[in-house]
Design an enzyme around this catalytic site. Structure first.
Site, PDB file in Angstrom:
ATOM      1  N   GLY A  43     -17.673  75.222 105.367  1.00 50.85           N
ATOM      2  CA  GLY A  43     -18.769  74.575 106.139  1.00 50.85           C
ATOM      3  C   GLY A  43     -19.367  73.478 105.109  1.00 50.85           C
ATOM      4  O   GLY A  43     -20.757  73.231 105.685  1.00 50.85           O
ATOM      5  N   ASN A  99     -11.381  78.821 114.423  1.00 52.22           N
ATOM      6  CA  ASN A  99     -12.252  79.830 114.402  1.00 52.22           C
ATOM      7  C   ASN A  99     -13.731  79.325 114.928  1.00 52.22           C
ATOM      8  O   ASN A  99     -14.227  78.842 114.244  1.00 52.22           O
ATOM      9  CB  ASN A  99     -12.494  80.372 112.965  1.00 52.22           C
ATOM     10  CG  ASN A  99     -13.469  81.493 112.881  1.00 52.22           C
ATOM     11  OD1 ASN A  99     -14.017  82.215 113.939  1.00 52.22           O
ATOM     12  ND2 ASN A  99     -13.646  81.886 111.602  1.00 52.22           N
ATOM     13  N   SER A 103     -13.439  73.732 105.344  1.00 50.59           N
ATOM     14  CA  SER A 103     -13.539  72.165 105.633  1.00 50.59           C
ATOM     15  C   SER A 103     -12.482  71.288 105.856  1.00 50.59           C
ATOM     16  O   SER A 103     -12.281  70.394 105.624  1.00 50.59           O
ATOM     17  CB  SER A 103     -14.391  71.563 104.342  1.00 50.59           C
ATOM     18  OG  SER A 103     -15.551  72.240 104.010  1.00 50.59           O
ATOM     19  N   LYS A 112     -16.166  80.841 115.624  1.00 47.40           N
ATOM     20  CA  LYS A 112     -17.447  81.767 115.230  1.00 47.40           C
ATOM     21  C   LYS A 112     -18.165  81.980 116.462  1.00 47.40           C
ATOM     22  O   LYS A 112     -17.888  82.275 117.513  1.00 47.40           O
ATOM     23  CB  LYS A 112     -18.160  80.972 113.869  1.00 47.40           C
ATOM     24  CG  LYS A 112     -17.042  80.479 112.838  1.00 47.40           C
ATOM     25  CD  LYS A 112     -17.716  80.015 111.677  1.00 47.40           C
ATOM     26  CE  LYS A 112     -16.723  79.731 110.734  1.00 47.40           C
ATOM     27  NZ  LYS A 112     -17.227  79.303 109.435  1.00 47.40           N
ATOM     28  N   GLU A 145     -17.974  85.464 105.865  1.00 47.46           N
ATOM     29  CA  GLU A 145     -19.319  85.617 106.760  1.00 47.46           C
ATOM     30  C   GLU A 145     -19.546  86.972 106.866  1.00 47.46           C
ATOM     31  O   GLU A 145     -20.740  87.594 106.927  1.00 47.46           O
ATOM     32  CB  GLU A 145     -19.343  84.593 107.784  1.00 47.46           C
ATOM     33  CG  GLU A 145     -19.438  83.216 107.552  1.00 47.46           C
ATOM     34  CD  GLU A 145     -18.976  82.314 108.266  1.00 47.46           C
ATOM     35  OE1 GLU A 145     -18.563  82.730 109.686  1.00 47.46           O
ATOM     36  OE2 GLU A 145     -18.602  81.097 108.046  1.00 47.46           O
ATOM     37  N   HIS A 197     -13.423  88.086 106.920  1.00 44.94           N
ATOM     38  CA  HIS A 197     -14.000  86.653 106.724  1.00 44.94           C
ATOM     39  C   HIS A 197     -15.267  86.732 105.936  1.00 44.94           C
ATOM     40  O   HIS A 197     -15.879  87.609 106.173  1.00 44.94           O
ATOM     41  CB  HIS A 197     -14.411  86.166 108.191  1.00 44.94           C
ATOM     42  CG  HIS A 197     -14.563  84.656 107.969  1.00 44.94           C
ATOM     43  ND1 HIS A 197     -15.769  84.201 107.428  1.00 44.94           N
ATOM     44  CD2 HIS A 197     -13.900  83.524 108.393  1.00 44.94           C
ATOM     45  CE1 HIS A 197     -15.804  83.018 107.653  1.00 44.94           C
ATOM     46  NE2 HIS A 197     -14.554  82.381 107.910  1.00 44.94           N
ATOM     47  N   GLY A 207     -12.830  75.903 111.026  1.00 44.72           N
ATOM     48  CA  GLY A 207     -13.827  76.478 111.596  1.00 44.72           C
ATOM     49  C   GLY A 207     -14.546  75.461 112.522  1.00 44.72           C
ATOM     50  O   GLY A 207     -14.202  75.199 113.487  1.00 44.72           O
ATOM     51  N   GLU A 229      -9.590  81.200 101.597  1.00 50.84           N
ATOM     52  CA  GLU A 229     -10.809  80.295 102.022  1.00 50.84           C
ATOM     53  C   GLU A 229     -11.980  80.400 100.959  1.00 50.84           C
ATOM     54  O   GLU A 229     -12.743  81.541 100.950  1.00 50.84           O
ATOM     55  CB  GLU A 229     -11.445  81.002 103.370  1.00 50.84           C
ATOM     56  CG  GLU A 229     -10.384  81.133 104.252  1.00 50.84           C
ATOM     57  CD  GLU A 229     -10.677  81.417 105.575  1.00 50.84           C
ATOM     58  OE1 GLU A 229     -10.125  81.309 106.834  1.00 50.84           O
ATOM     59  OE2 GLU A 229     -12.118  81.471 105.967  1.00 50.84           O
TER      60      GLU A 229
END
Ligand code: PGA
Length: 246
Positions: free
Chosen positions: A172, A8, A209, A10, A98, A96, A230, A166
């Site tokens: 992150g 991903n 992560s 992003k 986010e 997701h 990610g 997730e």
């Protein structure tokens, strides 16, 4: 069964990086596999399609989102599952954290997106996860089950689905759940989908992560069907290392 690796990116990268990285991935036996899937910014998917077709390469493509409106229509700014499908996009990330957090996507929206993807022959990668406060409160099983229950509202027949666990607090941050914590949620998801979608092919991923260093151990767990990567997926060396474990 082959494990699935989803990169991903992003909102990162540019057309030069897409061209460079994909040319390398197309030539490398570690990455040139149909179960290695690149979720690029939507603008780069047609460029990626051209590069992969020209190679020719086996890697798959994913969108990071899809419109809840099926096919075509007066929905300014939206990209439909039909349009993605035209460029050979095989998967769409849906829900997701986010997007749930920054774009306030509701349950209703997510269900419509899953329906739209499936109707176009795109496999949804449905993301679930809990915040740190929820984990600490001990209520995470209830919260994750509630997120999974959204699958009850899907209106179209589901042949294939990916569910990605997730935890928000791992995305992150470099903080990883323990193997036991991952296993508990993998089992929760497997049990849920076995009961609710017994005939569907469901792959369960872990995301948060994941790096070239920890991926081997995570992927060695039989309950983990793959990983969603990610930040690390932007680094070619690390991403190749992760893909070499499947
Ligand atoms: P990360 O992101 O690998 O950078 O933690 C994972 C994700 O967003 O799914």
């Amino acid at each position: 069964m082959d494990k699935l690796i989803v990169a991903n990116w992003k909102m990162n990268g540019n057309s030069a990086k897409v061209a460079e990285d994909l040319a390398l991935y197309a030539l490398n036996p570690a990455t040139n596999k149909p179960n290695v899937v690149l979720a690029l910014p939507v603008l780069y998917l047609p460029i990626a399609r051209q590069i992969l077709d020209k190679a020719p390469a086996k890697l798959g493509l994913a969108s990071q989102d899809v419109s809840k409106f099926a096919s075509y229509g007066a929905y300014t700014g939206e990209v439909s599952s039909n349009m993605l499908q035209e460029f050979g996009v095989g998967y769409s990330i849906i829900g997701h954290s986010e997007r749930r957090m920054f774009l306030h996507e509701s349950t209703h929206t997510l269900v419509k997106k899953i329906d739209a993807a499936i109707m176009s022959g795109i496999i949804p990668i449905f993301c679930i996860g809990e915040e740190k406060a929820v984990r600490n409160s001990g209520k995470y099983i209830e919260v994750l089950t509630e997120q999974l229950e959204l699958l009850h509202q899907i209106e179209v027949p589901v042949k294939e689905l990916v569910v990605s666990y997730e935890p928000f607090w791992s995305i992150g941050t470099g903080v990883l759940p323990s193997n036991d914590e991952i296993l508990e949620i993998m089992n929760l998801i497997h049990t849920f989908v076995q009961n609710y979608l017994p005939r569907a092919k469901v792959t369960v991923l872990y995301g948060g992560s994941v790096t070239g260093t920890n991926a081997k151990e995570i992927l060695s767990m039989p309950e983990v069907g793959g990983v969603l990567v990610g930040g690390t997926s932007l680094n070619v060396t690390d991403f190749v290392a992760i893909c070499s474990y499947i």
